[in-house]
Design an enzyme around this catalytic site. Structure first.
Site, PDB file in Angstrom:
ATOM      1  N   HIS A  25      14.233 -37.066  12.686  1.00 51.43           N
ATOM      2  CA  HIS A  25      15.420 -38.085  11.819  1.00 51.43           C
ATOM      3  C   HIS A  25      15.354 -36.621  10.509  1.00 51.43           C
ATOM      4  CE1 HIS A  25      15.173 -42.593  13.273  1.00 51.43           C
ATOM      5  NE2 HIS A  25      15.630 -42.166  14.087  1.00 51.43           N
ATOM      6  N   THR A  75       6.638 -49.127  11.250  1.00 54.36           N
ATOM      7  CA  THR A  75       8.259 -49.778  11.228  1.00 54.36           C
ATOM      8  C   THR A  75       9.189 -51.256  11.252  1.00 54.36           C
ATOM      9  OG1 THR A  75      10.588 -48.060  12.273  1.00 54.36           O
ATOM     10  CG2 THR A  75       7.904 -48.973  14.044  1.00 54.36           C
ATOM     11  N   CYS A 114      24.414 -25.800   6.316  1.00 55.33           N
ATOM     12  CA  CYS A 114      25.441 -26.087   5.753  1.00 55.33           C
ATOM     13  C   CYS A 114      26.791 -26.626   6.644  1.00 55.33           C
ATOM     14  CB  CYS A 114      25.674 -23.867   5.756  1.00 55.33           C
ATOM     15  SG  CYS A 114      27.932 -23.871   5.231  1.00 55.33           S
TER      16      CYS A 114
HETATM   17  C1  BV8 Z   1      22.711 -43.045  16.800  1.00 55.64           C
HETATM   18  C2  BV8 Z   1      17.103 -40.461   8.158  1.00 55.64           C
HETATM   19  C3  BV8 Z   1      24.693 -42.782  18.361  1.00 55.64           C
HETATM   20  C4  BV8 Z   1      18.854 -41.022   7.121  1.00 55.64           C
HETATM   21  C5  BV8 Z   1      16.993 -42.723   9.488  1.00 55.64           C
HETATM   22  C6  BV8 Z   1      23.236 -51.572  16.598  1.00 55.64           C
HETATM   23  C7  BV8 Z   1      22.785 -52.261  17.629  1.00 55.64           C
HETATM   24  C8  BV8 Z   1      21.622 -51.439  18.154  1.00 55.64           C
HETATM   25  C9  BV8 Z   1      21.970 -49.752  17.523  1.00 55.64           C
HETATM   26  C10 BV8 Z   1      23.228 -50.016  16.639  1.00 55.64           C
HETATM   27  C11 BV8 Z   1      24.120 -50.674  15.947  1.00 55.64           C
HETATM   28  N1  BV8 Z   1      24.700 -50.288  14.739  1.00 55.64           N
HETATM   29  C12 BV8 Z   1      24.843 -49.001  14.869  1.00 55.64           C
HETATM   30  C13 BV8 Z   1      23.592 -48.710  15.479  1.00 55.64           C
HETATM   31  C14 BV8 Z   1      22.760 -47.494  16.567  1.00 55.64           C
HETATM   32  C15 BV8 Z   1      22.185 -46.411  14.497  1.00 55.64           C
HETATM   33  C16 BV8 Z   1      20.964 -47.981  14.576  1.00 55.64           C
HETATM   34  O1  BV8 Z   1      20.149 -48.210  14.601  1.00 55.64           O
HETATM   35  N2  BV8 Z   1      21.526 -48.428  13.517  1.00 55.64           N
HETATM   36  C17 BV8 Z   1      20.741 -49.607  13.364  1.00 55.64           C
HETATM   37  C18 BV8 Z   1      20.610 -50.347  11.172  1.00 55.64           C
HETATM   38  C19 BV8 Z   1      21.064 -51.340  14.186  1.00 55.64           C
HETATM   39  N3  BV8 Z   1      21.161 -45.801  14.896  1.00 55.64           N
HETATM   40  C20 BV8 Z   1      22.037 -44.470  15.382  1.00 55.64           C
HETATM   41  O2  BV8 Z   1      23.248 -44.444  14.032  1.00 55.64           O
HETATM   42  C21 BV8 Z   1      21.056 -43.184  15.079  1.00 55.64           C
HETATM   43  N4  BV8 Z   1      21.876 -42.133  15.633  1.00 55.64           N
HETATM   44  O3  BV8 Z   1      22.671 -43.965  17.702  1.00 55.64           O
HETATM   45  O4  BV8 Z   1      23.744 -42.288  17.696  1.00 55.64           O
HETATM   46  C22 BV8 Z   1      25.565 -41.965  18.877  1.00 55.64           C
HETATM   47  C23 BV8 Z   1      25.551 -42.085  19.710  1.00 55.64           C
HETATM   48  C24 BV8 Z   1      26.521 -41.174  20.890  1.00 55.64           C
HETATM   49  C25 BV8 Z   1      27.069 -40.315  20.305  1.00 55.64           C
HETATM   50  C26 BV8 Z   1      26.953 -40.156  18.742  1.00 55.64           C
HETATM   51  C27 BV8 Z   1      26.578 -40.972  17.931  1.00 55.64           C
HETATM   52  C28 BV8 Z   1      20.890 -42.502  14.344  1.00 55.64           C
HETATM   53  C29 BV8 Z   1      19.700 -43.122  13.083  1.00 55.64           C
HETATM   54  C30 BV8 Z   1      18.738 -42.537  12.081  1.00 55.64           C
HETATM   55  C31 BV8 Z   1      19.225 -42.564  11.117  1.00 55.64           C
HETATM   56  N5  BV8 Z   1      18.815 -41.776   9.779  1.00 55.64           N
HETATM   57  N6  BV8 Z   1      17.485 -41.987   8.586  1.00 55.64           N
HETATM   58  C32 BV8 Z   1      17.472 -40.677   6.083  1.00 55.64           C
HETATM   59  O5  BV8 Z   1      16.388 -41.124   5.839  1.00 55.64           O
HETATM   60  O6  BV8 Z   1      18.106 -40.519   4.734  1.00 55.64           O
HETATM   61  S1  BV8 Z   1      17.121 -43.701   9.781  1.00 55.64           S
HETATM   62  C33 BV8 Z   1      15.929 -44.537   8.841  1.00 55.64           C
HETATM   63  O7  BV8 Z   1      15.593 -46.254   8.980  1.00 55.64           O
HETATM   64  C34 BV8 Z   1      15.046 -44.210   8.226  1.00 55.64           C
HETATM   65  O8  BV8 Z   1      14.616 -42.991   9.176  1.00 55.64           O
HETATM   66  C35 BV8 Z   1      13.763 -45.011   8.738  1.00 55.64           C
HETATM   67  O9  BV8 Z   1      12.819 -44.423   9.137  1.00 55.64           O
HETATM   68  C36 BV8 Z   1      14.274 -45.766   9.817  1.00 55.64           C
HETATM   69  C37 BV8 Z   1      13.525 -46.304  10.082  1.00 55.64           C
HETATM   70  O10 BV8 Z   1      12.918 -47.469   9.384  1.00 55.64           O
HETATM   71  P1  BV8 Z   1      11.997 -48.344   9.149  1.00 55.64           P
HETATM   72  O11 BV8 Z   1      10.546 -46.367   8.880  1.00 55.64           O
HETATM   73  O12 BV8 Z   1      11.391 -48.736  10.090  1.00 55.64           O
HETATM   74  O13 BV8 Z   1      11.771 -48.440   7.987  1.00 55.64           O
HETATM   75  P2  BV8 Z   1      11.875 -50.074   7.398  1.00 55.64           P
HETATM   76  O14 BV8 Z   1      12.476 -49.895   5.257  1.00 55.64           O
HETATM   77  O15 BV8 Z   1      13.954 -50.608   8.224  1.00 55.64           O
HETATM   78  O16 BV8 Z   1      11.018 -50.827   7.538  1.00 55.64           O
HETATM   79  C38 BV8 Z   1       9.366 -50.489   7.135  1.00 55.64           C
HETATM   80  C39 BV8 Z   1       8.583 -51.358   7.788  1.00 55.64           C
HETATM   81  O17 BV8 Z   1       7.063 -50.848   7.222  1.00 55.64           O
HETATM   82  C40 BV8 Z   1       8.213 -52.472   8.200  1.00 55.64           C
HETATM   83  O18 BV8 Z   1       8.355 -53.095   9.292  1.00 55.64           O
HETATM   84  C41 BV8 Z   1       7.612 -53.005   6.514  1.00 55.64           C
HETATM   85  O19 BV8 Z   1       7.111 -54.434   7.175  1.00 55.64           O
HETATM   86  C42 BV8 Z   1       6.506 -52.233   6.993  1.00 55.64           C
HETATM   87  N7  BV8 Z   1       5.491 -51.237   5.914  1.00 55.64           N
HETATM   88  C43 BV8 Z   1       5.894 -51.550   4.578  1.00 55.64           C
HETATM   89  N8  BV8 Z   1       4.854 -51.272   4.128  1.00 55.64           N
HETATM   90  C44 BV8 Z   1       3.794 -50.709   4.592  1.00 55.64           C
HETATM   91  C45 BV8 Z   1       4.130 -51.333   6.296  1.00 55.64           C
HETATM   92  N9  BV8 Z   1       3.226 -51.475   7.531  1.00 55.64           N
HETATM   93  C46 BV8 Z   1       3.047 -51.078   7.244  1.00 55.64           C
HETATM   94  N10 BV8 Z   1       1.635 -50.926   5.950  1.00 55.64           N
HETATM   95  C47 BV8 Z   1       2.801 -50.836   4.689  1.00 55.64           C
HETATM   96  N11 BV8 Z   1       2.232 -50.507   3.884  1.00 55.64           N
HETATM   97 ZN    ZN Z   2      27.736 -21.270   5.271  1.00 56.59          ZN
END
Ligand code: BV8
Ligand code: ZN
Length: 249
Positions: free
Chosen positions: A120, A189, A128
């Site tokens: 990501h 995750t 840019c």
């Molecule tokens: C794409 C960078 C398509 C930016 C990020 C409906 C269904 C399925 C998919 C989709 C949908 N609608 C849209 C989509 C696609 C979408 C998606 O998956 N959405 C989700 C929300 C449903 N995906 C996309 O858009 C991707 N691109 O699909 O393109 C496409 C196809 C053709 C042509 C063009 C395009 C792009 C996805 C990337 C988005 N960018 N980050 C930034 O960081 O600012 S994603 C963002 O979420 C972060 O990267 C993060 O890492 C990621 C996942 O979240 P997690 O890391 O899991 O974090 P979260 O808070 O959710 O969970 C934390 C976990 O840790 C929990 O389980 C918790 O219990 C646990 N935890 C907490 N503390 C601890 C722990 N575990 C152990 N020890 C601890 N102490």
């Molecule tokens: Zn430039």
């Protein structure tokens, strides 16, 4: 942690010749970085999904840069935690190891991990919107609307936003490592964001054993051979030490 469950996890990891790992925000939580979907997962009332998108950036680039500059400032104050260091030790002990991270915080490399795939992007890098040039701007504060030093156009964070494609080259490497591994670890995750989360099912389909570490059950728990529920910082050092010992034992 139930000792017999931990031993099951050690028995999965110790004999592995090739390990791939997928990490998410949970592994950095104990370094002090808020997760995306946890209780502190809001930012000024916004959900990341509302701010981390090309549409939000086109509509209000200052708001989006405010979000990313806030996270860059926060990141400048934090260090890797014991979970990051444990994975670096595991990599050093194995013939084949690939760390695939959804995190953009760079903490795995800071902890010494080498073969890291940032699917990501990275919070310290900017790109840019005009000439496409990429600049590494680690730990410096950026203006609220940073401009390209080459062409003067608006810079954006070099991260993958929702609705954007992942880098093909990085994704191909992640898929290759996942298909080749005999043990796949999924750590900190929610396994909700695709296509990254799909790597867990891909690993399974290629016959890998799946080991999950999380505070709670996630969709990945359905396909995990062993799920260890607890804090990554507490579980990983012990798990890795035991697996390395059993491997050389
Ligand atoms: C794409 C960078 C398509 C930016 C990020 C409906 C269904 C399925 C998919 C989709 C949908 N609608 C849209 C989509 C696609 C979408 C998606 O998956 N959405 C989700 C929300 C449903 N995906 C996309 O858009 C991707 N691109 O699909 O393109 C496409 C196809 C053709 C042509 C063009 C395009 C792009 C996805 C990337 C988005 N960018 N980050 C930034 O960081 O600012 S994603 C963002 O979420 C972060 O990267 C993060 O890492 C990621 C996942 O979240 P997690 O890391 O899991 O974090 P979260 O808070 O959710 O969970 C934390 C976990 O840790 C929990 O389980 C918790 O219990 C646990 N935890 C907490 N503390 C601890 C722990 N575990 C152990 N020890 C601890 N102490
Ligand atoms: Zn430039």
């Amino acid at each position: 942690m139930d000792p017999s469950l931990l031993q099951c996890a050690v028995d999965l990891l110790a004999p592995a010749e090739s390990v791939a790992v997928l990490t998410g925000a949970g592994i950095s939580a104990e370094s002090g970085i808020p997760t995306f979907r946890g209780p502190d997962g809001f930012w000024k009332g916004f959900r990341p999904e509302e701010v981390a998108t090309p549409e939000a950036f086109a509509r209000d680039p200052k708001l989006v840069w405010d979000f990313y500059n806030y996270r860059r400032r926060l990141l400048g104050q934090v260090q890797p935690n014991a979970a990051h260091y444990a994975l670096a030790r595991l990599e050093a002990a194995l013939p084949e190891f690939t760390l695939i991270t959804q995190n953009v915080d760079g903490l795995h490399r800071l902890a010494g991990s080498r073969n890291v795939l940032e699917v990501h992007g990275n919070l310290w890098r900017v790109r840019c919107t005009g000439c496409g040039a990429v600049f590494d701007k680690p730990r410096v504060s950026l203006p609220e609307l940073p401009a390209c030093e080459r062409c003067g156009k608006l810079l954006r964070p070099d991260v993958v936003w929702f609705g954007e494609m992942l880098s093909e080259a990085v994704w191909a490497e992640a898929m290759a490592a996942t298909g080749a591994c005999d043990c796949f670890m999924v750590i900190g995750t929610s396994a909700l964001v695709h296509p990254a989360a799909g790597l867990v099912w891909t690993a399974r389909q290629h016959g890998a054993r799946v080991l999950e570490v999380n505070l709670e059950a996630t969709p990945a728990s359905e396909v995990a051979d062993v799920s260890l529920y607890g804090k990554a910082r507490e579980i990983l050092p012990d798990l890795v030490a035991r697996a390395i010992e059993q491997r050389h034992g």
